[in-house]
Design a protein around this motif. Structure first.
Motif, short mmCIF file in Angstrom:
data_model
loop_
_atom_site.label_atom_id
_atom_site.label_comp_id
_atom_site.label_asym_id
_atom_site.label_seq_id
_atom_site.Cartn_x
_atom_site.Cartn_y
_atom_site.Cartn_z
N GLU A 68 0.84 -1.20 0.00
CA GLU A 68 0.00 0.00 0.00
C GLU A 68 0.87 1.24 0.00
OE1 GLU A 68 -3.56 1.91 2.76
OE2 GLU A 68 -1.84 0.99 3.76
N ALA A 69 0.48 2.23 -0.80
CA ALA A 69 1.06 3.57 -0.73
C ALA A 69 -0.05 4.47 -0.21
CB ALA A 69 1.53 4.03 -2.11
N ARG A 70 0.26 5.32 0.77
CA ARG A 70 -0.79 6.17 1.35
C ARG A 70 -0.27 7.58 1.60
NH1 ARG A 70 -3.42 3.60 6.00
NH2 ARG A 70 -3.87 5.62 6.85
N TYR A 71 -1.21 8.53 1.55
CA TYR A 71 -0.87 9.94 1.68
C TYR A 71 -2.14 10.69 2.05
CZ TYR A 71 0.42 14.65 0.12
OH TYR A 71 0.67 15.99 0.06
N CYS A 72 -2.02 11.71 2.88
CA CYS A 72 -3.16 12.58 3.18
C CYS A 72 -2.98 13.91 2.46
CB CYS A 72 -3.32 12.79 4.67
SG CYS A 72 -4.31 11.50 5.44
N ALA A 73 -3.97 14.26 1.67
CA ALA A 73 -3.97 15.53 0.95
C ALA A 73 -4.75 16.55 1.78
CB ALA A 73 -4.61 15.36 -0.43
N THR A 74 -4.08 17.66 2.11
CA THR A 74 -4.71 18.69 2.94
C THR A 74 -4.99 19.98 2.16
OG1 THR A 74 -2.55 19.47 3.71
CG2 THR A 74 -3.67 17.80 5.06
N SER A 75 -4.69 19.97 0.87
CA SER A 75 -4.99 21.13 0.03
C SER A 75 -5.37 20.63 -1.36
CB SER A 75 -3.79 22.07 -0.07
OG SER A 75 -2.75 21.47 -0.83
N LEU A 76 -6.00 21.50 -2.13
CA LEU A 76 -6.37 21.12 -3.49
C LEU A 76 -5.13 20.79 -4.32
CD1 LEU A 76 -8.45 20.80 -5.74
CD2 LEU A 76 -8.27 23.26 -6.16
N GLU A 77 -4.10 21.60 -4.19
CA GLU A 77 -2.88 21.36 -4.97
C GLU A 77 -2.21 20.05 -4.59
OE1 GLU A 77 -3.33 25.89 -4.71
OE2 GLU A 77 -3.68 24.18 -3.41
N SER A 78 -2.17 19.72 -3.30
CA SER A 78 -1.54 18.46 -2.90
C SER A 78 -2.36 17.27 -3.38
CB SER A 78 -1.33 18.41 -1.38
OG SER A 78 -2.55 18.36 -0.67
N PHE A 79 -3.66 17.43 -3.47
CA PHE A 79 -4.54 16.38 -3.98
C PHE A 79 -4.27 16.11 -5.46
CE2 PHE A 79 -8.71 15.05 -5.73
CZ PHE A 79 -8.91 13.90 -4.98
N VAL A 80 -4.16 17.17 -6.24
CA VAL A 80 -3.87 17.03 -7.68
C VAL A 80 -2.44 16.53 -7.89
CG1 VAL A 80 -3.65 18.29 -9.87
CG2 VAL A 80 -5.57 18.77 -8.35
N ASP A 81 -1.49 17.09 -7.14
CA ASP A 81 -0.09 16.66 -7.27
C ASP A 81 0.06 15.17 -7.01
OD1 ASP A 81 0.63 19.25 -7.84
OD2 ASP A 81 1.53 19.65 -5.87
N LEU A 82 -0.68 14.64 -6.05
CA LEU A 82 -0.61 13.22 -5.74
C LEU A 82 -1.02 12.38 -6.95
CD1 LEU A 82 -0.33 10.81 -3.75
CD2 LEU A 82 -2.77 11.12 -3.29
N GLY A 83 -2.16 12.72 -7.55
CA GLY A 83 -2.62 11.98 -8.72
C GLY A 83 -1.61 12.01 -9.85
N VAL A 84 -1.06 13.18 -10.14
CA VAL A 84 -0.10 13.34 -11.23
C VAL A 84 1.21 12.61 -10.91
CG1 VAL A 84 1.30 15.03 -12.49
CG2 VAL A 84 -1.12 15.50 -12.05
N SER A 85 1.68 12.70 -9.67
CA SER A 85 2.96 12.07 -9.34
C SER A 85 2.89 10.55 -9.39
CB SER A 85 3.44 12.52 -7.95
OG SER A 85 2.62 11.98 -6.94
#
Length: 195
Positions: free
Chosen positions: A65-82
């Protein structure tokens, strides 16, 4: 099936932009600062909810499993792209109209929509926080549903084909690693998939 996550209330908390979210403490180690920032008392129900969300975000990933908490809109989008590249789309369960809790039947036309996906669960917090994770050997499906009142939905469901690393507490009435586990996703769960 009666799917509570399909007809229940959806949280209306909004994403904060990165410039606003990043300076706000988001850590159990800085919990006193979090309480001060939101003007909360340590024993209040709201403070317990915030702390539980931070603890969930800080929990270690299980094997595969890879996991991450997105706390901003930019971090949410950056996660998907990365994780998936720039050719991605964001999916969610679609409900024809708001409705009361009711029984749903599976309709015709279920289809697989992803093998490499990032499932992001909306957490209870003062602003939008998503606990996102990608689990090896997991397939994503779009499942047509029809409610007893005729309400139609296109629900997202995931099937975890390898549960051997799971805790027995995560699985109901089966031993980890013995059978695939499939479940529907709540309406406020968002899923990044490759196009």
């Amino acid at each position: 099936m009666n799917l509570k996550g399909l007809t229940g209330k959806v949280s209306r908390t909004a994403f904060l932009p990165r410039l606003v979210a990043d300076p706000i403490p988001f850590s159990t180690q800085k919990f006193a600062q979090v309480l001060h920032y939101f003007s909360l008392q340590p024993e209040s129900a709201a403070s317990k909810i915030l702390k539980q969300t931070m603890e969930d975000c800080e929990a270690p990933a299980m094997e595969g499993e890879a996991r991450y908490c997105a706390t901003s809109l930019e971090s949410f989008v950056d996660l998907g792209v990365s994780m998936l590249g720039q050719n991605i789309q964001l999916l969610s369960t679609e409900l024809e109209r708001e409705t009361q809790s009711q029984e749903f039947s599976i309709g015709e036309g279920m289809k697989m929509v992803g093998k490499s996906e990032i499932v992001c669960h909306k957490m209870s917090y003062a602003y939008a926080v998503f606990l996102c994770h990608s689990i090896d050997k997991t397939d994503l499906y779009k499942v047509p549903l029809v409610g007893e009142t005729g309400t139609r939905a296109a629900a997202l469901a995931v099937c975890h084909k390898d549960t051997s690393a799971w805790s027995p507490k995560q699985i109901l009435k089966v031993e980890p690693g013995t059978v695939p586990v499939c479940h529907f996703l709540a309406r406020d769960t968002l899923v990044w998939v490759s196009n």
